[in-house]
Design an enzyme around this catalytic site. Structure first.
Site, short mmCIF file in Angstrom:
data_model
loop_
_atom_site.label_atom_id
_atom_site.label_comp_id
_atom_site.label_asym_id
_atom_site.label_seq_id
_atom_site.Cartn_x
_atom_site.Cartn_y
_atom_site.Cartn_z
N LYS A 223 47.49 3.55 125.98
CA LYS A 223 46.38 4.10 125.20
C LYS A 223 46.87 5.33 124.43
O LYS A 223 47.76 6.05 124.91
CB LYS A 223 45.24 4.47 126.16
CG LYS A 223 43.93 4.88 125.52
CD LYS A 223 42.85 5.08 126.58
CE LYS A 223 41.50 5.51 125.98
NZ LYS A 223 40.45 5.64 127.01
N SER B 144 36.07 3.50 125.91
CA SER B 144 36.91 3.94 124.82
C SER B 144 38.27 3.23 124.75
O SER B 144 38.90 3.25 123.70
CB SER B 144 37.15 5.44 124.94
OG SER B 144 37.90 5.72 126.12
N SER C 9 35.51 3.74 130.55
CA SER C 9 36.35 3.42 129.39
C SER C 9 37.43 2.38 129.63
O SER C 9 38.06 1.91 128.68
CB SER C 9 37.01 4.70 128.86
OG SER C 9 36.07 5.45 128.14
#
Lengths: 470, 486
Positions: B75, B150, B174
């Site tokens: 990420k 997210s 997330s």
């Protein structure tokens, strides 16, 4: 109207730990800009702090040395504010659970200045202004600090100075900091307000920041008292402000006024777990505290019978007092040792800092070796001093300079013979003494000292010579 | 479900393919597929090739771990030395950390091959990944729908077979929610199980790194590789799991006590409720015991989450001032103005919302009413979950009230989006682990996920429960037909 001063102090002291409070970087002073840095102390995104246990230990030591209660549970908070030298935009500090609370320092008058709290926190970096540009050096960022907050118990600038001086000495004694005000490892902020004598309500206070020497504390406070008095006398109001004292011009002026109170939005730092300080650790630390300055001074005066001025000259430097104590422990006489330190060693240490550092070449053992010769009257004091200077230069043992035969016991008979020879060899001097010019006797003494290479007991020599001259 | 990591690892170790060959396949697939779904925001192909070469040497030497030589994605908020790590925010434009996060350092030493950084909501603040400064990633199942967030880019990359697995971060769902929207597996470990060092912070007391994978076994393998106490993270915990979690997958759930709380199903789309309840029935049929539990305190979780997360974020994001790294405004008058302009221009709308909210709840005069109260409630929620796990081994719940919404659906309504986190935030508030596994599709063919939650450090239990479901249920979600097919 007559005014009286109300004053409390906040003192920041940099702790002498090897590494910073939340990372492994060195705390050494100086260094090329931004070379004592890592992701943690420059607040790089993603980095996390790890609390240095030593910092907590030092704070406990500091607290116990000024009679504080140690909180067994504590935690770190974030103090949020924006300034370029603060790379995370928050300082990791302590808000509502400081490590130490409710202590005091006793002044020579016996008056106690209360200590509200001592907490640990990280130092910020430094702004460097050069040729119209501002640079930031983060070397100091993350250096551990304790902040010592006093009660508003200080009533005169001299008390403030004494409080700071005592604090400095105590912290040096317990070995947590060198407390050098010039280098910024001890920084004093003075909160000061005036009120009409006889009233109890506090006036509006100002905070004078970062005063960099003990004498400037008194000067800055005197300027601030005058300033506030002038304002109050002319019917004005004191505005809450941060003041700056300029030692070069001896002037004080406001840096910024505080119209709104700062809101630091303190909250517990989620990156650092709550920690406990076990009572056993506190007890052990307390038991292992070195003798504190006030106790040492009392001991020098009351037990060791040193004159107060001598005692003070020694106790105000931690390493010197330790040297004296160690030398005495090796069997040397305390007065002779103290006199040699003040009369001899101090002459080679020019500045206060030199004395504080007390970086000398001889050990207490060597010192004791020398002092004992004086104690036993094998050499006289002058010879002792002279030898001490040589030892300080080379670091050698006393035996290098004074041979065994020099100090081999001299019989009274031998001494009498030498004295007779001395009188015989200096008829002019004898004559002069007899005619009342007593100083002339030194010539005869000098002869004896030369012959005996300084080992004669001057008391005896005096007696014998005067007997001979009649 | 495909145990991609087991398969690839076998092939690599048997020499059927080299890591360099496999990496080239993935690179080609990224180049082909990524323009359609915007899963990667930075690629590190040269670095991947170097990594593959090293991995081949390790494989040849015969000391390779399960993840050696396998291409993956991080990420965009997980630091790796020298590579762009920007939290998909303009304010971190061009930022390359000069150190490795602990998780990446662990994976790298195992021979992992990083293809790049995955798209996400700006600073992980969002539930659709639409607040990314690089534009939203698109759901490979249906590109007019969001990936969730997210960690949307990572979920999309795994779903579309352009990363064998990815690491995400989960502050309020997330990892789990995008995994459920994309029909893959997401594990949010216990707070403290995985080091946060090098994870760019959003809500420090809630953030946790975890894997997004194609299967439960894969999730366990990645979890095994990244977990463990870390001297650089005070909040990491030295927990003894008694061996690799991947070895604890037996699929045996006889006697497993499964809690079901009706409050979790309030306002949930009926299709999702049915899919999750069908799964619960499957467990029951195979010998698990179902226990109905009450969780009225659940309704407090949403405000507690937003107060604590925003408070921490407002402090964590104070450091982005344009002085040391990242974006700096072009025009400004003095230092204060520079910081002001940099932050005004560098942060997106959602991030500003949360900074303002967080600053407010910490301000003097409001602290007691908001932040302090939220902390008290948080403790109450923790206690309630502790009670539940005294009687239940796991809790089963939906992952989100709906399946993946259309792009732009939440529009200007932040509150509506916040409410979509209702199912996932309790896990972060309490620090417990949760796993999301696909359990069906809705009428539109979009994946539905279910959550299995366990007590602190109960990863082995929830992984095993999820593993049972994956083995027993009739393939709940279709495979994506693209990318690197094994």
């Amino acid at each position: 109207m007559k005014y009286e001063m109300v004053c409390g102090m906040e003192t920041h002291i940099e702790l002498a730990t090897k590494t910073k409070i939340f990372c492994g970087c060195t705390t050494e002073f100086g260094g090329a800009p931004n070379t004592h840095c890592c992701p943690v102390c420059t607040g790089q995104p993603g980095s996390l702090p790890i609390l240095n246990r030593r910092v907590v230990e030092y704070a406990v030591r500091a607290g116990l040395a000024v009679n504080c209660k140690i909180n067994n549970n504590s935690h770190m908070d974030r103090k949020n504010y924006v300034y370029p030298d603060l790379p995370k935009a928050y300082q990791i500090s302590q808000f509502d659970e400081p490590i130490c609370e409710h202590g005091y320092i006793e002044l020579d008058s016996g008056k106690r200045i209360g200590i509200t709290r001592i907490h640990i926190e990280e130092d910020a970096g430094k702004l460097v202004h050069e040729q119209g540009t501002t640079y930031i050096d983060y070397n100091r960022g993350g250096v551990p600090l304790i902040e010592i907050v006093s009660e508003p118990d200080i009533s005169t600038p001299e008390e403030a100075r004494e409080y700071a001086e005592k604090l400095q000495l105590i912290m040096r004694y317990v070995g947590i900091s060198d407390c050098k005000m010039q280098e910024g490892s001890m920084r004093c902020d003075v909160n000061l307000s005036l009120r009409p004598v006889g009233t109890t309500e506090f006036g509006t206070r100002t905070e004078t920041k970062n005063i960099n020497s003990l004498s400037n504390i008194v000067k800055a406070m005197n300027r601030e008292i005058e300033r506030q008095e002038d304002i109050l006398e002319s019917g004005g109001h004191i505005v809450q402000a941060t003041m700056r004292y300029d030692a070069n011009t001896d002037e004080i002026y406001p840096m910024r006024t505080k119209e709104n109170s700062d809101d630091y939005r303190y909250f517990p730092d989620p990156d650092i777990l709550r920690f406990t300080i076990p009572q056993e650790f506190v007890d052990e630390t307390k038991a292992n505290l070195p003798e504190l300055p006030s106790a040492k001074l009392r001991r020098y005066i009351d037990d060791m019978k040193l004159p107060e001025s001598t005692a003070r000259d020694i106790y105000k430097y931690r390493r010197v007092s330790e040297f004296l104590d160690d030398t005495v422990k090796k069997g040397a006489n305390v007065k002779n040792t103290a006199n040699l330190i003040i009369g001899g060693i101090y002459s080679t240490l020019e500045t206060e800092e030199d004395k504080e550092r007390f970086d000398i070449k001889i050990t207490p053992e060597k010192m004791a070796g020398l002092v004992k010769l004086i104690d036993d009257k094998k050499i006289n004091k002058n010879k002792g001093q002279e030898t001490l200077m040589k030892m300080l230069e080379s670091g050698d043992d006393v035996t290098k300079f004074i041979k065994a035969e020099d100090t081999a016991g001299m019989s009274d008979e031998d001494l009498a013979k030498i004295c007779e020879a001395a009188v015989a060899a200096n008829p002019d001097a004898v004559e002069n003494v007899r005619n009342g010019r007593d100083k002339a006797i030194n010539v005869i003494f000098g002869y004896v000292m030369r012959e005996t290479r300084g080992k004669a007991d001057m008391g005896k020599v005096n007696k014998i010579i005067r007997g001979l001259i009649g | 479900m495909r145990e991609v990591l087991t398969v690839l690892s076998d092939m690599l170790r048997k020499g059927e393919i080299t890591s360099q060959e496999l990496t080239e396949k993935y690179i080609s697939a990224v180049e082909e597929v990524n323009p359609q779904i915007n899963a990667y925001v930075h690629t590190t192909f040269d670095f991947a090739r170097e990594g593959a070469k090293k991995a081949d040497e390790m494989l040849k030497a015969g000391n390779a771990g399960a993840l050696c030589g396998i291409p993956m994605a991080l990420k965009d908020n997980i630091c790796s030395d020298g590579h762009l790590t920007t939290c998909c925010s303009k304010i971190l434009r061009g930022f390359r950390p000069y150190y490795d996060s602990t998780v990446w350092s662990k994976l790298k030493s195992e021979g992992a091959v990083m293809l790049g950084k995955a798209n996400m909501d700006e600073f992980a603040m969002g539930s659709t990944s639409e607040s990314s400064c690089y534009g939203a990633p698109l759901n490979p199942r249906n590109t007019s729908h969001v990936t969730g967030g997210s960690s949307g880019g990572g979920a999309a990359a795994v779903c579309a077979n352009i990363a064998a697995y990815s690491l995400g971060s989960d502050t309020g769902g997330s990892i789990r929610q995008p995994a459920s929207y994309c029909g893959v597996v997401g594990l949010k470990p216990t707070y403290g199980a995985v080091s946060r060092y090098g994870l760019i912070a959003y809500g420090s007391s809630l953030d946790q790194i975890g894997p997004i994978t194609n299967s439960v076994k894969d999730a366990a393998l990645v979890f095994d590789a990244i977990r463990g106490v870390d001297e650089n993270d005070d909040t990491s915990v030295d927990y003894n799991y008694g061996g690799p979690s991947a070895n604890a997958l037996t699929g045996d759930i006889k006697g497993l006590k499964i809690g079901v709380a009706e409050e979790y199903f309030d306002g949930i789309n009926p299709e999702i409720k049915d899919a999750v309840m069908d799964a619960v029935k499957l467990y029951e049929k195979n010998g698990a015991e179902i226990i109905n539990v009450r969780l009225p305190i659940l309704k407090e979780a949403m405000p507690v989450y937003y107060i604590i997360a925003c408070a921490e974020a407002s402090s964590n994001l104070g450091r982005y001032d344009g002085i040391r790294y990242g974006y700096r405004a072009d025009n400004y008058e003095d230092i204060d103005d520079m910081i002001y302009c940099t932050r005004s221009e560098g942060f997106g709308r959602e991030v500003k919302h949360r900074i303002i909210l967080g600053t407010y709840v910490l301000s003097s005069g409001y602290y007691d009413a908001y932040y302090k109260k939220a902390c008290i409630l948080r403790n109450n929620i923790i206690k309630r979950f502790d009670d539940i796990f005294n009687t239940c081994d796991v809790l089963i719940a939906p992952n989100a009230p709906t399946t993946a919404p259309k792009l732009g659906h939440h529009g200007a309504s932040a509150v509506e989006m916040y409410l979509s986190d209702i199912c996932t935030v309790p896990v972060n508030i309490t620090g417990i682990p949760g796993i999301s596994v696909p359990c069906g599709t809705d009428k539109a063919g979009l994946p539905i996920g279910m959550q299995i939650l366990g007590k602190r450090f109960g990863e082995n239990t929830i992984l095993n429960a999820a593993y049972f479901y994956e083995k027993t249920a009739v393939s709940p979600v279709k495979e994506y037909e693209g990318g690197v097919r094994i």
